[in-house]
Design a protein around this motif. Structure first.
Motif, PDB file in Angstrom:
ATOM      1  N   PRO A 141     -56.141  32.104  -5.269  1.00 13.91           N
ATOM      2  CA  PRO A 141     -56.328  31.647  -4.088  1.00 13.91           C
ATOM      3  C   PRO A 141     -57.217  30.497  -3.934  1.00 13.91           C
ATOM      4  O   PRO A 141     -58.109  30.354  -4.559  1.00 13.91           O
ATOM      5  CB  PRO A 141     -56.613  32.995  -3.075  1.00 13.91           C
ATOM      6  CG  PRO A 141     -56.212  33.893  -4.051  1.00 13.91           C
ATOM      7  CD  PRO A 141     -56.478  33.843  -5.426  1.00 13.91           C
ATOM      8  N   ARG A 217     -52.566  24.865  -4.320  1.00 11.94           N
ATOM      9  CA  ARG A 217     -53.583  25.897  -4.253  1.00 11.94           C
ATOM     10  C   ARG A 217     -54.464  25.280  -5.653  1.00 11.94           C
ATOM     11  O   ARG A 217     -55.511  25.759  -5.566  1.00 11.94           O
ATOM     12  CB  ARG A 217     -53.061  27.324  -4.851  1.00 11.94           C
ATOM     13  CG  ARG A 217     -52.368  27.975  -3.715  1.00 11.94           C
ATOM     14  CD  ARG A 217     -51.826  29.338  -4.215  1.00 11.94           C
ATOM     15  NE  ARG A 217     -51.423  30.433  -3.149  1.00 11.94           N
ATOM     16  CZ  ARG A 217     -50.185  30.366  -2.587  1.00 11.94           C
ATOM     17  NH1 ARG A 217     -49.288  29.528  -3.255  1.00 11.94           N
ATOM     18  NH2 ARG A 217     -49.796  31.099  -1.568  1.00 11.94           N
ATOM     19  N   GLU A 330     -54.954  32.601   3.050  1.00 11.08           N
ATOM     20  CA  GLU A 330     -55.800  33.010   1.897  1.00 11.08           C
ATOM     21  C   GLU A 330     -57.360  32.157   1.838  1.00 11.08           C
ATOM     22  O   GLU A 330     -58.398  32.737   1.498  1.00 11.08           O
ATOM     23  CB  GLU A 330     -55.085  32.466   0.500  1.00 11.08           C
ATOM     24  CG  GLU A 330     -53.843  32.982   0.151  1.00 11.08           C
ATOM     25  CD  GLU A 330     -53.083  32.268  -1.004  1.00 11.08           C
ATOM     26  OE1 GLU A 330     -52.145  32.729  -1.246  1.00 11.08           O
ATOM     27  OE2 GLU A 330     -53.776  31.268  -1.534  1.00 11.08           O
ATOM     28  N   TRP A 331     -57.407  31.102   2.695  1.00 14.33           N
ATOM     29  CA  TRP A 331     -58.441  30.451   2.769  1.00 14.33           C
ATOM     30  C   TRP A 331     -59.560  30.705   3.558  1.00 14.33           C
ATOM     31  O   TRP A 331     -60.683  30.387   3.742  1.00 14.33           O
ATOM     32  CB  TRP A 331     -57.891  28.873   3.013  1.00 14.33           C
ATOM     33  CG  TRP A 331     -59.274  27.879   3.066  1.00 14.33           C
ATOM     34  CD1 TRP A 331     -59.582  27.171   4.137  1.00 14.33           C
ATOM     35  CD2 TRP A 331     -60.216  27.435   2.030  1.00 14.33           C
ATOM     36  NE1 TRP A 331     -60.966  26.360   3.916  1.00 14.33           N
ATOM     37  CE2 TRP A 331     -61.156  26.608   2.490  1.00 14.33           C
ATOM     38  CE3 TRP A 331     -60.124  27.847   0.636  1.00 14.33           C
ATOM     39  CZ2 TRP A 331     -62.027  26.059   1.684  1.00 14.33           C
ATOM     40  CZ3 TRP A 331     -61.158  27.173  -0.168  1.00 14.33           C
ATOM     41  CH2 TRP A 331     -61.946  26.081   0.357  1.00 14.33           C
TER      42      TRP A 331
END
Length: 343
Positions: A141, A217, A330-331
């Motif tokens: 991620p 990513r 995800e961040w």
């Protein structure tokens, strides 16, 4: 260029027995082009390593007595047949990189950080290239850390397996898109010399599209992320709030209505099809309109019939929005950080 050969090649430390045993040498032609040594100037400065051959390169400055050869190199940078002559000429003349290596030497597998496609022309000797895509299982991620710097590919779980291998003879060339893992190895006894150029036109939109979920990513190419979004932002139109084209800013559920409205705007003749000549203009004047329109058509025309339907436009924009949204989530900080600061 005696400076380039003064010291023996440095061992590469490559753990792959098929990889290079020593690093390449690099003549700082590209860097000199950005200094006063350019076509209108008269000086030069030392090069930093990097570029298409990359890994462990020994850099050599462009000395004053070598400027005549450098200018010949600039002058010889013609435009290849598949490029737009107006936009490509300045790109090619400002990006030459000269690489030299003896038998067994080359660059370890790595991904370049630049956002342009590369063409490498072999001038003498023989060089083997091994290339492959970044594997999704080797990309975590989104985090601010490179994972495909020089030699890192070999150390990923399962190692690195190239998807293609080609040996270039003198006079042959190789073209590959940005974000590709690549490794070089000189297979001739004589010194292998090559020159590489980077070019942004025609844009590698189809490549970005096919590899978006992985490369978006990959921190190694984070400077390129805004370019991933350019084609989609252009298709959505100039009236959309800028935040909607940022990472995760456009909800996938909002796309069908936006696509229907935008399709009507672009479909000038009302035939239900956005053809090549109806594509939105390129984001920069430096990009030739014809090459841009061709790339946009390849990106959105899923069935290859030469036009983009409303359904095709909506499907591709929605796919892009879903990937952007997933990566943005995800961040987010870990839950414990959120609880600590937002209780």
């Amino acid at each position: 260029m005696k400076e380039s050969h003064g010291a023996p090649p440095q061992p590469s430390g490559c753990p792959d027995p098929m990889g290079p045993s020593a690093g390449p040498r690099y003549w700082g032609a590209k860097e000199a082009g950005y200094s006063d040594a350019g076509p209108a100037g008269g000086g030069a400065h030392a090069a930093a390593g990097g570029g298409s051959d990359g890994g462990g390169a020994s850099a050599a400055a462009v000395g004053p007595h070598e400027l005549v050869y450098l200018r010949q190199l600039w002058d010889a940078a013609g435009v290849f047949y598949f490029m737009d002559p107006v936009s490509a000429a300045p790109e090619l003349s400002s990006s030459p990189e000269v690489w030299l290596s003896s038998g067994g030497g080359g660059a370890q597998a790595h991904v370049d950080g630049h956002c342009e496609s590369t063409i490498s022309v072999q001038l003498s000797g023989r060089k083997r290239w091994r290339l492959g895509h970044v594997q999704v299982e080797n990309v975590s991620p989104l985090r601010p850390s490179n994972t495909y710097e020089d030699g890192m590919a070999y150390r990923h779980p399962g190692g690195w397996a190239a998807g293609a291998s080609v040996e270039l003879q003198a006079g042959e060339a190789l073209v590959f898109p940005p974000g590709m893992v690549h490794e070089t190895l000189t297979t001739s006894e004589e010194c292998a010399v090559s020159v590489t150029f980077q070019f942004a036109t025609p844009p590698a939109l189809r490549h970005w599209r096919n590899r978006l979920a992985t490369l978006r990513r990959l921190w190694d190419v984070h400077e390129c992320w805004p370019r991933f979004d350019v084609a989609y932002a252009a298709m959505l139109g100039p009236n959309l709030p800028r935040a909607a084209t940022q990472l995760g800013g456009l909800l996938p559920g909002a796309v069908p209505a936006l696509a229907a409205q935008r399709h009507r705007q672009l479909d000038a003749d009302g035939d239900g099809c956005v053809a090549n000549h109806e594509m939105p203009p390129p984001p920069r004047r430096a990009i030739g309109r014809s090459r841009w329109a061709e790339a946009m058509l390849r990106l959105f025309d899923a069935d290859g019939d030469g036009c983009v339907s409303e359904l095709e436009m909506a499907a591709e924009l929605q796919r892009w929005a879903r990937i952007q949204r997933a990566i943005s989530e995800e961040w987010l900080p870990p839950p414990r950080i959120i609880q600590k600061h937002f209780r």
